[in-house]
Motif scaffolding. Sequence first.
Motif, PDB file in Angstrom:
ATOM      1  N   SER A   1     -49.371  48.781 -14.779  1.00 18.64           N
ATOM      2  CA  SER A   1     -47.964  49.176 -14.844  1.00 18.64           C
ATOM      3  C   SER A   1     -47.030  48.011 -14.546  1.00 18.64           C
ATOM      4  O   SER A   1     -46.031  47.795 -15.232  1.00 18.64           O
ATOM      5  CB  SER A   1     -47.694  50.317 -13.858  1.00 18.64           C
ATOM      6  N   VAL A   2     -47.360  47.222 -13.522  1.00 23.75           N
ATOM      7  CA  VAL A   2     -46.538  46.064 -13.159  1.00 23.75           C
ATOM      8  C   VAL A   2     -46.582  45.016 -14.265  1.00 23.75           C
ATOM      9  O   VAL A   2     -45.564  44.387 -14.577  1.00 23.75           O
ATOM     10  CB  VAL A   2     -46.985  45.475 -11.798  1.00 23.75           C
ATOM     11  N   ASP A   3     -47.746  44.834 -14.882  1.00 24.31           N
ATOM     12  CA  ASP A   3     -47.848  43.886 -16.005  1.00 24.31           C
ATOM     13  C   ASP A   3     -46.860  44.266 -17.113  1.00 24.31           C
ATOM     14  O   ASP A   3     -46.161  43.404 -17.657  1.00 24.31           O
ATOM     15  CB  ASP A   3     -49.270  43.880 -16.583  1.00 24.31           C
ATOM     16  N   ILE A   4     -46.802  45.550 -17.451  1.00 28.15           N
ATOM     17  CA  ILE A   4     -45.903  46.008 -18.512  1.00 28.15           C
ATOM     18  C   ILE A   4     -44.443  45.806 -18.107  1.00 28.15           C
ATOM     19  O   ILE A   4     -43.631  45.307 -18.899  1.00 28.15           O
ATOM     20  CB  ILE A   4     -46.182  47.480 -18.880  1.00 28.15           C
ATOM     21  N   VAL A   5     -44.102  46.180 -16.880  1.00 33.62           N
ATOM     22  CA  VAL A   5     -42.729  46.009 -16.399  1.00 33.62           C
ATOM     23  C   VAL A   5     -42.329  44.538 -16.443  1.00 33.62           C
ATOM     24  O   VAL A   5     -41.221  44.195 -16.866  1.00 33.62           O
ATOM     25  CB  VAL A   5     -42.562  46.593 -14.975  1.00 33.62           C
ATOM     26  N   ASN A   6     -43.235  43.645 -16.037  1.00 35.61           N
ATOM     27  CA  ASN A   6     -42.940  42.208 -16.082  1.00 35.61           C
ATOM     28  C   ASN A   6     -42.733  41.714 -17.508  1.00 35.61           C
ATOM     29  O   ASN A   6     -41.868  40.869 -17.761  1.00 35.61           O
ATOM     30  CB  ASN A   6     -44.034  41.404 -15.385  1.00 35.61           C
ATOM     31  N   MET A   7     -43.525  42.224 -18.441  1.00 30.96           N
ATOM     32  CA  MET A   7     -43.340  41.837 -19.847  1.00 30.96           C
ATOM     33  C   MET A   7     -41.970  42.294 -20.343  1.00 30.96           C
ATOM     34  O   MET A   7     -41.259  41.540 -21.010  1.00 30.96           O
ATOM     35  CB  MET A   7     -44.460  42.429 -20.706  1.00 30.96           C
TER      36      MET A   7
ATOM     37  N   TYR B   1     -39.354  42.866 -18.487  1.00 25.29           N
ATOM     38  CA  TYR B   1     -38.357  42.087 -17.758  1.00 25.29           C
ATOM     39  C   TYR B   1     -38.139  40.715 -18.398  1.00 25.29           C
ATOM     40  O   TYR B   1     -37.031  40.199 -18.438  1.00 25.29           O
ATOM     41  CB  TYR B   1     -38.795  41.936 -16.297  1.00 25.29           C
ATOM     42  N   LYS B   2     -39.232  40.141 -18.911  1.00 26.07           N
ATOM     43  CA  LYS B   2     -39.145  38.830 -19.573  1.00 26.07           C
ATOM     44  C   LYS B   2     -38.633  38.956 -21.010  1.00 26.07           C
ATOM     45  O   LYS B   2     -38.547  37.961 -21.721  1.00 26.07           O
ATOM     46  CB  LYS B   2     -40.523  38.160 -19.608  1.00 26.07           C
ATOM     47  N   GLY B   3     -38.331  40.170 -21.450  1.00 22.98           N
ATOM     48  CA  GLY B   3     -37.855  40.374 -22.810  1.00 22.98           C
ATOM     49  C   GLY B   3     -38.977  40.485 -23.829  1.00 22.98           C
ATOM     50  O   GLY B   3     -38.726  40.485 -25.032  1.00 22.98           O
ATOM     51  N   GLU B   4     -40.213  40.586 -23.378  1.00 17.30           N
ATOM     52  CA  GLU B   4     -41.372  40.681 -24.264  1.00 17.30           C
ATOM     53  C   GLU B   4     -41.675  42.155 -24.542  1.00 17.30           C
ATOM     54  O   GLU B   4     -42.752  42.664 -24.224  1.00 17.30           O
ATOM     55  CB  GLU B   4     -42.569  39.981 -23.620  1.00 17.30           C
ATOM     56  N   ILE B   5     -40.736  42.824 -25.157  1.00 22.22           N
ATOM     57  CA  ILE B   5     -40.833  44.268 -25.372  1.00 22.22           C
ATOM     58  C   ILE B   5     -42.021  44.626 -26.263  1.00 22.22           C
ATOM     59  O   ILE B   5     -42.826  45.494 -25.918  1.00 22.22           O
ATOM     60  CB  ILE B   5     -39.518  44.825 -25.981  1.00 22.22           C
TER      61      ILE B   5
END
Length: 171
Positions: free
Chosen positions: A123-129, A131-135
């Motif tokens: 879940s955190v990996d997805i949120v970080n992606m 957040y970095k604009g890597e939708i």
Amino acid sequence: MLTPTSIALAQDSLAIGTGAVLGALARYKVGTTATEYLSKQKNSSLSKYQGWHTAGINILGSFTLGFISGTPTIYDNIIAKSGISQTPPSVAAPSTSVGLTPRMKLMSGVGFCGSFTTFSTYSVDIVNMFYKGEILRGITYAGVNNVGGVMAAWGGLVLARKIYNGVVKLK
């Protein structure tokens, strides 16, 4: 006073705890090994998979848990003689000597797989992606985890049933 129920609870707790420690150590080692390997692949097509080791761990763990779930359960005479029943009263225990005991399933399924795989890190990996604009990367990552995990669990279950169907009559 020690009762058969309290002894069984202690044994179950020890089995789950042992599996959890081993699963966490395996997850750590797989994660660090994958990260170190992929970080050295700067000019390789593999470098784009940096940070995807959690998906691989979750898919492998799903396969493993599927396999464990599909493995026949052994209900020992030794356990019955000890006065500690691992068989729920409503379950008719098949007689087999091939498979895993209920406690082995607790150790490997709840303990090992429970700590080896990780929904929180995923879940955190997805949120970080995001957040970095890597939708697109985040959506793809979520899809790979979810579809891959379900397919791997199914594959593990089917494989275990194929292996054990000739040895034990499975439904």
